[in-house]
Design an enzyme around this catalytic site. Structure first.
Site, PDB file in Angstrom:
ATOM      1  N   HIS A 189       0.868  -1.173   0.000  1.00 40.53           N
ATOM      2  CA  HIS A 189       0.000   0.000   0.000  1.00 40.53           C
ATOM      3  C   HIS A 189       0.911   1.231   0.000  1.00 40.53           C
ATOM      4  CE1 HIS A 189      -3.103  -2.802   1.144  1.00 40.53           C
ATOM      5  NE2 HIS A 189      -3.991  -1.874   1.439  1.00 40.53           N
ATOM      6  N   GLU A 192      -1.955   6.123  -0.308  1.00 40.52           N
ATOM      7  CA  GLU A 192      -3.384   6.106   0.057  1.00 40.52           C
ATOM      8  C   GLU A 192      -3.670   7.401   0.825  1.00 40.52           C
ATOM      9  OE1 GLU A 192      -4.541   3.026   2.829  1.00 40.52           O
ATOM     10  OE2 GLU A 192      -6.679   3.282   2.396  1.00 40.52           O
ATOM     11  N   ASP A 270     -11.173  -3.461  -1.651  1.00 38.37           N
ATOM     12  CA  ASP A 270     -10.428  -3.194  -0.413  1.00 38.37           C
ATOM     13  C   ASP A 270     -11.052  -3.931   0.779  1.00 38.37           C
ATOM     14  OD1 ASP A 270      -8.335  -2.114   1.035  1.00 38.37           O
ATOM     15  OD2 ASP A 270      -9.026  -0.044   0.958  1.00 38.37           O
TER      16      ASP A 270
HETATM   17  N1  ADE Z   1      -6.005  -2.671   6.044  1.00 43.82           N
HETATM   18  C1  ADE Z   1      -7.226  -2.955   5.591  1.00 43.82           C
HETATM   19  N2  ADE Z   1      -7.628  -2.031   4.721  1.00 43.82           N
HETATM   20  C2  ADE Z   1      -6.622  -1.136   4.605  1.00 43.82           C
HETATM   21  C3  ADE Z   1      -6.428   0.036   3.850  1.00 43.82           C
HETATM   22  N3  ADE Z   1      -7.350   0.525   3.020  1.00 43.82           N
HETATM   23  N4  ADE Z   1      -5.277   0.711   4.008  1.00 43.82           N
HETATM   24  C4  ADE Z   1      -4.345   0.253   4.838  1.00 43.82           C
HETATM   25  N5  ADE Z   1      -4.477  -0.841   5.559  1.00 43.82           N
HETATM   26  C5  ADE Z   1      -5.603  -1.545   5.447  1.00 43.82           C
HETATM   27 ZN    ZN Z   2      -6.120  -2.079   1.309  1.00 45.31          ZN
END
Ligand code: ADE
Ligand code: ZN
Length: 333
Positions: A189, A192, A270
């Site tokens: 990730h 975000e 997600d």
């Molecule tokens: N764990 C579960 N969903 C997540 C997300 N969108 N961003 C970071 N960690 C996560």
């Molecule tokens: Zn995620």
């Protein structure tokens, strides 16, 4: 019938629907701080990633046994099949379970039982991706990688999730190098909530092959050039971005602009139990909100298979070709 697609950004713990959470709580003698499913659903109003994570980790208390993980995965796969999913690369968070004394073997064995019969039962091929929690230490991540060694036949890759800002990829350089030596694929990730530097680090320090989210990449034209030149896929999750308030409304999501810029975008759910929709619901939502036409939706579906970790083996090549043919043959009418 929904367009055939792969789902590449899906946390299995994020598919825990309130009904199953209460059923597992009763079975395991776990008391939840909510009277019923309705009250629990009312708590699904998040200010940001952290307020979501607090609830998400809390509700995992109901997941205890192999059977619980098997049931969770089977329920997701059944719903995913209805949403046109033909291939799913599924994240799990072993450290979040270890914190309650639920070990790696319980989690992987339970999930794998559901995954092993997924093609036959749901028509979905699967892969598992083990995520490290970036708000825990690098040492803990390394211990988790070691704990996974007996199960590597079932694990395709590693990922990095949880609270992003303040926990850059650089913390996990050694862990990712060790994972690479074990033959694991790499995603993380990035971008975000974090700025583009988090994406740069995931690429340059961790050597990821795909970026999960990458939402903020458009803020840095040099980064966009790099992602386009290297054909690095992004696993975007538009409904998640709205619910976690990374953007105000879906109409402002950069997905269409990102596709126009030549980025290899995919659309994913997600944590669908929390964010108001599974993956085909997301396809519908971006069609409505962003005006993505049918050929753009087909492009997203095609990209999902191109970006998957189906590899160069004859069996995987054949699967990918079959799925891509299904995408091209799909009629929206
Ligand atoms: N764990 C579960 N969903 C997540 C997300 N969108 N961003 C970071 N960690 C996560
Ligand atoms: Zn995620």
């Amino acid at each position: 019938m929904a367009i055939p697609k792969a789902e590449l950004h899906l946390h299995i713990e994020g598919t825990l629907e309130p009904e199953l959470a209460f059923a597992l709580a009763a079975r395991n003698g776990v008391e939840l701080p909510y009277a019923d499913t309705e009250e629990l659903r009312k708590a699904y109003l998040f200010d940001d990633l952290q307020t979501f994570l607090n609830l998400y980790y809390g509700l995992m208390a109901v997941l205890r046994t192999e059977a619980d993980f098997e049931e969770l995965a089977d329920a997701y796969l059944a719903r995913a099949a209805e949403q046109g999913v033909r291939h799913a690369e599924i994240f799990f968070d072993p450290q979040a379970h270890a914190a309650r004394g639920v070990d790696m073997g319980t989690v992987v064995t339970g999930l794998t039982r559901a995954l092993a019969r997924s093609e036959e039962r749901h028509g979905i091929s699967t892969r598992l991706i083990m995520c490290f929690l970036r708000d825990q230490s690098a040492e803990s991540a390394m211990e988790t990688l070691q704990a996974a060694r007996p199960y590597l036949d079932h694990i395709t890759g590693v990922g990095l999730d949880s609270a992003e800002v303040g926990n850059p990829a650089s913390k996990f350089t050694e862990v990712y190098a060790a994972a690479g030596e074990l033959g694991l694929r790499k995603v993380a990730h990035a971008g975000e909530e974090g700025d583009p530097s988090y994406v740069w680090e995931a690429l340059d320090l961790l050597g990821v092959e795909r970026v999960d989210h990458g939402l903020r990449s458009m803020e840095d034209p040099e980064l966009v050039r790099r992602l386009v030149a290297d054909r690095v896929p992004l696993t975007l999750c538009p409904l998640s971005n709205v619910r976690l308030r990374a953007i105000d409304v879906l109409e402002e999501h950069p997905l269409a602009r990102m596709m126009d810029a030549g980025l290899l975008c995919t659309v994913n759910s997600d944590d669908p139990a929390y964010f108001g929709g599974y993956v085909d619901d997301t396809f519908h939502a971006v069609h409505e909100a962003l005006g993505l036409d049918r050929e753009r939706l087909r492009e997203l579906a095609r990209n999902s298979f191109l970006a998957s970790f189906l590899d160069g083996s004859a069996a995987d090549e054949a699967l990918r070709a079959k799925y891509l043919a299904e995408v091209e043959a799909y009629s929206f009418d």
